[in-house]
Design a protein around this motif. Structure first.
Motif, mmCIF file in Angstrom:
data_model
loop_
_atom_site.group_PDB
_atom_site.id
_atom_site.type_symbol
_atom_site.label_atom_id
_atom_site.label_comp_id
_atom_site.label_asym_id
_atom_site.label_seq_id
_atom_site.Cartn_x
_atom_site.Cartn_y
_atom_site.Cartn_z
ATOM 1 N N LEU A 72 109.507 -51.369 64.163
ATOM 2 C CA LEU A 72 110.666 -50.810 64.859
ATOM 3 C C LEU A 72 111.789 -50.509 63.882
ATOM 4 N N SER A 73 112.427 -49.391 64.099
ATOM 5 C CA SER A 73 113.609 -49.040 63.330
ATOM 6 C C SER A 73 114.682 -48.582 64.304
ATOM 7 N N LEU A 74 115.887 -48.534 63.833
ATOM 8 C CA LEU A 74 116.993 -48.111 64.678
ATOM 9 C C LEU A 74 116.784 -46.691 65.187
ATOM 10 N N MET A 75 116.329 -45.823 64.315
ATOM 11 C CA MET A 75 116.095 -44.428 64.699
ATOM 12 C C MET A 75 115.032 -44.331 65.803
ATOM 13 N N LEU A 76 113.962 -45.100 65.662
ATOM 14 C CA LEU A 76 112.877 -45.075 66.642
ATOM 15 C C LEU A 76 113.356 -45.589 68.008
ATOM 16 N N ILE A 77 114.138 -46.659 67.988
ATOM 17 C CA ILE A 77 114.658 -47.226 69.231
ATOM 18 C C ILE A 77 115.617 -46.241 69.911
ATOM 19 N N GLN A 78 116.474 -45.611 69.109
ATOM 20 C CA GLN A 78 117.411 -44.640 69.672
ATOM 21 C C GLN A 78 116.673 -43.453 70.281
ATOM 22 N N GLU A 79 115.652 -42.996 69.604
ATOM 23 C CA GLU A 79 114.874 -41.857 70.116
ATOM 24 C C GLU A 79 114.193 -42.210 71.432
ATOM 25 N N LYS A 80 113.622 -43.409 71.502
ATOM 26 C CA LYS A 80 112.974 -43.843 72.737
ATOM 27 C C LYS A 80 113.988 -43.965 73.867
ATOM 28 N N ALA A 81 115.188 -44.494 73.546
ATOM 29 C CA ALA A 81 116.234 -44.628 74.578
ATOM 30 C C ALA A 81 116.632 -43.260 75.118
ATOM 31 N N LYS A 82 116.721 -42.266 74.269
ATOM 32 C CA LYS A 82 117.070 -40.909 74.707
ATOM 33 C C LYS A 82 115.967 -40.336 75.610
ATOM 34 N N ASN A 83 114.698 -40.603 75.253
ATOM 35 C CA ASN A 83 113.590 -40.108 76.053
ATOM 36 C C ASN A 83 113.532 -40.782 77.423
ATOM 37 N N LEU A 84 113.890 -42.040 77.475
ATOM 38 C CA LEU A 84 113.869 -42.765 78.753
ATOM 39 C C LEU A 84 114.981 -42.267 79.643
#
Length: 120
Positions: A108-120
């Protein structure tokens, strides 16, 4: 008792107190106790600190209280009021997704988490 100093708070003569960090919460509690007209000796003893430390806190009272007021996350409360249930649901889904990723050996990285949050 001629020639002897009165010891306060159970201090042993000749020993110095160790430096300790004082949290903002503790500083505010001390300021509030002084405002309630409690004795300085009682306050300093209860927090095991020197009288001069308490005096310094009181001199910086305005700055301390200003910092505490500005530290309140006002933006987050506004977001929760506007998007309450939507944000809450997204956070739950994101949390489940994050807990599941180590099982799939995905770092997990910050960028990956942020991207997933945007998709959700």
């Amino acid at each position: 008792m001629s020639g002897s100093k009165r010891k306060s708070c159970g201090d042993v003569a000749g020993t110095a107190k160790k430096h300790q960090a004082i949290t903002m919460e503790t500083k505010v509690k001390i300021i509030k106790r002084v405002e309630r007209d409690e004795k300085m000796v009682d306050i300093t003893c209860s927090y095991n600190m020197n009288h001069s430390t308490t005096g310094t806190l009181l001199k910086k009272e305005d700055k301390i209280m200003e910092h505490v007021k500005s530290a309140v996350p006002r933006i987050s409360t506004i977001i929760l009021k506007k998007c309450g249930k939507v944000m809450e649901e997204m956070e739950k889904l994101l949390s489940v997704w994050m807990q599941d990723q180590p099982q799939h050996r995905v770092p997990l990285s910050l960028m990956l988490i942020q991207e997933k949050a945007k998709n959700l």
